[in-house]
Design an enzyme around this catalytic site. Structure first.
Site, mmCIF file in Angstrom:
data_model
loop_
_atom_site.group_PDB
_atom_site.id
_atom_site.type_symbol
_atom_site.label_atom_id
_atom_site.label_comp_id
_atom_site.label_asym_id
_atom_site.label_seq_id
_atom_site.Cartn_x
_atom_site.Cartn_y
_atom_site.Cartn_z
ATOM 1 N N ASP A 1 1.111 -1.121 0.004
ATOM 2 C CA ASP A 1 -0.093 -0.131 0.026
ATOM 3 C C ASP A 1 0.838 1.360 0.052
ATOM 4 O O ASP A 1 0.498 2.320 0.485
ATOM 5 C CB ASP A 1 -1.050 0.162 1.267
ATOM 6 C CG ASP A 1 -1.619 -1.143 1.205
ATOM 7 O OD1 ASP A 1 -2.107 -1.827 0.248
ATOM 8 O OD2 ASP A 1 -1.761 -1.760 2.478
ATOM 9 N N LYS B 1 2.472 1.939 -4.972
ATOM 10 C CA LYS B 1 3.275 1.723 -6.294
ATOM 11 C C LYS B 1 2.314 1.494 -7.675
ATOM 12 O O LYS B 1 2.925 1.915 -8.697
ATOM 13 C CB LYS B 1 3.480 -0.118 -6.114
ATOM 14 C CG LYS B 1 4.448 -0.464 -4.973
ATOM 15 C CD LYS B 1 4.402 -1.856 -4.818
ATOM 16 C CE LYS B 1 3.203 -2.662 -4.359
ATOM 17 N NZ LYS B 1 2.911 -2.321 -3.153
ATOM 18 N N GLY C 1 -4.048 -4.660 -4.342
ATOM 19 C CA GLY C 1 -4.996 -4.069 -4.800
ATOM 20 C C GLY C 1 -4.009 -2.661 -5.401
ATOM 21 O O GLY C 1 -3.868 -1.750 -4.286
ATOM 22 N N HIS C 2 -3.956 -2.615 -6.718
ATOM 23 C CA HIS C 2 -3.235 -1.430 -7.165
ATOM 24 C C HIS C 2 -4.140 -0.100 -7.757
ATOM 25 O O HIS C 2 -4.787 -0.552 -8.654
ATOM 26 C CB HIS C 2 -2.142 -1.951 -8.189
ATOM 27 C CG HIS C 2 -1.104 -2.555 -7.602
ATOM 28 N ND1 HIS C 2 -0.160 -3.300 -8.540
ATOM 29 C CD2 HIS C 2 -0.775 -2.981 -6.539
ATOM 30 C CE1 HIS C 2 0.845 -3.951 -7.511
ATOM 31 N NE2 HIS C 2 0.157 -3.898 -6.445
ATOM 32 N N GLN D 1 2.438 -5.990 -3.086
ATOM 33 C CA GLN D 1 2.735 -6.084 -1.906
ATOM 34 C C GLN D 1 4.221 -5.324 -1.309
ATOM 35 O O GLN D 1 4.530 -4.312 -2.022
ATOM 36 C CB GLN D 1 3.029 -7.657 -1.025
ATOM 37 C CG GLN D 1 1.728 -8.281 -0.983
ATOM 38 C CD GLN D 1 1.189 -8.889 -2.314
ATOM 39 O OE1 GLN D 1 2.283 -9.412 -3.083
ATOM 40 N NE2 GLN D 1 0.064 -8.775 -2.449
HETATM 41 P P1 IMP Z 1 -1.898 -12.896 2.294
HETATM 42 O O1 IMP Z 1 -0.927 -12.330 1.239
HETATM 43 O O2 IMP Z 1 -3.424 -12.854 1.922
HETATM 44 O O3 IMP Z 1 -1.816 -14.391 2.743
HETATM 45 O O4 IMP Z 1 -1.779 -12.197 3.457
HETATM 46 C C1 IMP Z 1 -0.859 -12.134 4.191
HETATM 47 C C2 IMP Z 1 -0.365 -10.661 4.832
HETATM 48 O O5 IMP Z 1 -0.033 -9.904 3.921
HETATM 49 C C3 IMP Z 1 -1.508 -10.188 5.623
HETATM 50 O O6 IMP Z 1 -1.168 -9.357 6.717
HETATM 51 C C4 IMP Z 1 -2.267 -9.416 4.546
HETATM 52 O O7 IMP Z 1 -2.878 -8.033 5.051
HETATM 53 C C5 IMP Z 1 -0.925 -8.522 4.040
HETATM 54 N N1 IMP Z 1 -1.031 -8.383 2.472
HETATM 55 C C6 IMP Z 1 -1.176 -9.094 1.351
HETATM 56 N N2 IMP Z 1 -1.335 -8.572 0.196
HETATM 57 C C7 IMP Z 1 -1.262 -7.049 0.696
HETATM 58 C C8 IMP Z 1 -1.265 -5.614 -0.174
HETATM 59 O O8 IMP Z 1 -1.323 -5.792 -1.314
HETATM 60 N N3 IMP Z 1 -1.128 -4.644 0.764
HETATM 61 C C9 IMP Z 1 -1.125 -4.563 1.922
HETATM 62 N N4 IMP Z 1 -0.999 -5.917 2.754
HETATM 63 C C10 IMP Z 1 -1.102 -7.168 2.077
#
Ligand code: IMP
Length: 408
Positions: A13, A16, A41-42, A231
């Site tokens: 977040d 990017k 989520g871009h 991420q």
């Molecule tokens: P997962 O990727 O859904 O397995 O989540 C693992 C961790 O990564 C959690 O704390 C999510 O909130 C975080 N996370 C995954 N994708 C994003 C992103 O695009 N932005 C922020 N946090 C993310």
């Protein structure tokens, strides 16, 4: 021609998406997503303020003249991919997907929900379980589904029903009503997914990348290649934050594995950082704010997840974590986002494992402003990166590229 990579250096977040979008408008011919899945989520606001969000698709699909790739390091839910492609009216001439991408199946969505969403605060998109199956060499790949949908579906169903049976047996022993509810919810998810399965498989066939090492042809053809990270470094499976992480590695190393480019073919590594920090999910957060400033940042910065809608926790800029990510990835440029949000609060930052509060407030996002210059100066000094770019507002076009601080 040069290849650039855009990486988030915090906990995701960072903005990017809009940085990638700027490079799509001005520079890139080819845009490649190389890790993660629909957990990202871009967000992009165009010149008129219209909002677009991509999840598994590279941001380059928003421009109809660009070519995009989803590389083999990504995990793909074919039903979600199908819906996202249709909603943004993307054509195969603008997007191809590696046949080697592991797919996200209903069993992965179920396991994520049952086992990890509560414990780790995952996005519930099945990311971890899908990567687990991949490393166990038990994945159904994207090419398996589009080339042979009915055989792939048998495997997908078998894995799902095995898991439901395991849950039912657990319920018989524990008599836990929550497990019963989860079993029912899993069936709902499965049925919804299956309804769209054959349509998705058929529709996606023309999007299958036929030549796995095509990226080398694009490189040899002198095209400008932009690798789009999802991420951020703090969420990397290889980071010290394990297990409070995602299941891929948003890093240069992963980009090479996933795309088939080699390290000499990467020319610029652009690290994106927000001028404060946000985080969702579990894990340590040394610079977290517990005063009313957290609410101000959340409100002004609209800090709600683009994928899940969850509120993000806010903290001050943590230069220690940025420095580690800079070193590990050989970052050559930094782009600082949401600096305009900092005009609403004081401007402290965290480095050398301590908070520093005595930095002048930012009033304007210009190099003439003392607070703003101090922010950029600290970032440059504590990370060792001298090329600093920044954004001045949320819309397309509001990026000021490469301010050479050292030469000032
Ligand atoms: P997962 O990727 O859904 O397995 O989540 C693992 C961790 O990564 C959690 O704390 C999510 O909130 C975080 N996370 C995954 N994708 C994003 C992103 O695009 N932005 C922020 N946090 C993310």
């Amino acid at each position: 021609m040069p290849t650039k990579i855009v990486l988030g250096l915090q906990h995701g977040d960072e903005g990017k998406g809009r940085v990638v979008d700027d490079l799509v408008q001005t520079w890139a011919d080819v845009i490649v997503r190389f890790q993660g899945g629909g957990n990202a989520g871009h967000t992009v606001y165009d010149e008129d303020g219209n909002k677009f969000v991509t999840h598994i698709l590279p941001v380059g699909v928003l421009n109809k003249n660009k070519f995009n790739l989803i590389a083999k390091g990504c995990v793909v839910n074919i039903v979600d991919l199908y819906k996202e492609i249709k909603s943004l009216d993307v054509k195969p001439k603008n997007l191809l997907v590696s046949g080697l991408c592991p797919t996200i199946e209903p069993v992965h969505l179920a396991k994520d929900r049952v086992k990890y969403q509560g414990r780790l605060g995952t996005t519930g998109r099945g990311i971890g379980p899908a990567y687990s199956d991949f490393y166990a060499r038990d994945s159904v790949l994207f090419k398996d589904i589009v080339n042979n949908p009915s055989e792939s579906l048998s495997k997908i169903q078998e894995k799902f029903f095995d898991y439901q049976t395991y849950l039912a047996e657990t319920y018989m022993v524990d008599k836990d009503e929550d497990i019963h509810l989860l079993i029912e919810k899993n069936f709902e998810t499965f049925n919804d997914w299956i309804k769209e399965y054959y349509d998705a498989a058929e529709y996606l066939e023309p999007f299958l990348l036929k030549k796995e090492n095509m990226i080398q042809d694009l490189y040899a053809a002198d095209l400008n290649i932009l690798l789009e990270g999802a991420q951020g470094s703090g969420l990397s499976i290889n980071s010290v934050n394990y297990p409070d992480v995602t299941s891929s590695s948003p890093s240069v190393g992963e980009a090479l594995n996933s795309t088939g480019l080699n390290h000499r073919q990467i020319d610029e590594v652009i690290g994106v950082i927000k001028s404060y920090k946000t985080k969702v999910g579990t894990g340590k957060f040394p610079s977290e704010i517990f005063s009313s400033y957290a609410n101000i940042l959340a409100e002004v910065g609209k800090e709600y997840g683009a994928t899940t809608g969850r509120p993000r926790k806010c903290g001050w800029l943590d230069l220690d974590e940025v420095k580690s990510a800079v070193v590990e990835n050989g970052v050559t440029h930094l782009c600082v986002t949401k600096t305009d949000v900092m005009t609403h609060v004081d401007n402290p930052m965290y480095y050398a494992e301590e908070m520093f509060f005595k930095t002048p407030r930012i009033y304007n996002v210009t190099r003439e402003d003392e607070g703003f210059n101090t922010l950029l100066g600290h970032i440059s000094q504590h990370t060792g990166v001298k090329n600093i770019s920044f954004t001045t507002g949320p819309k397309r076009g509001e990026v000021v590229w490469y301010t050479e601080l050292i030469d000032d």
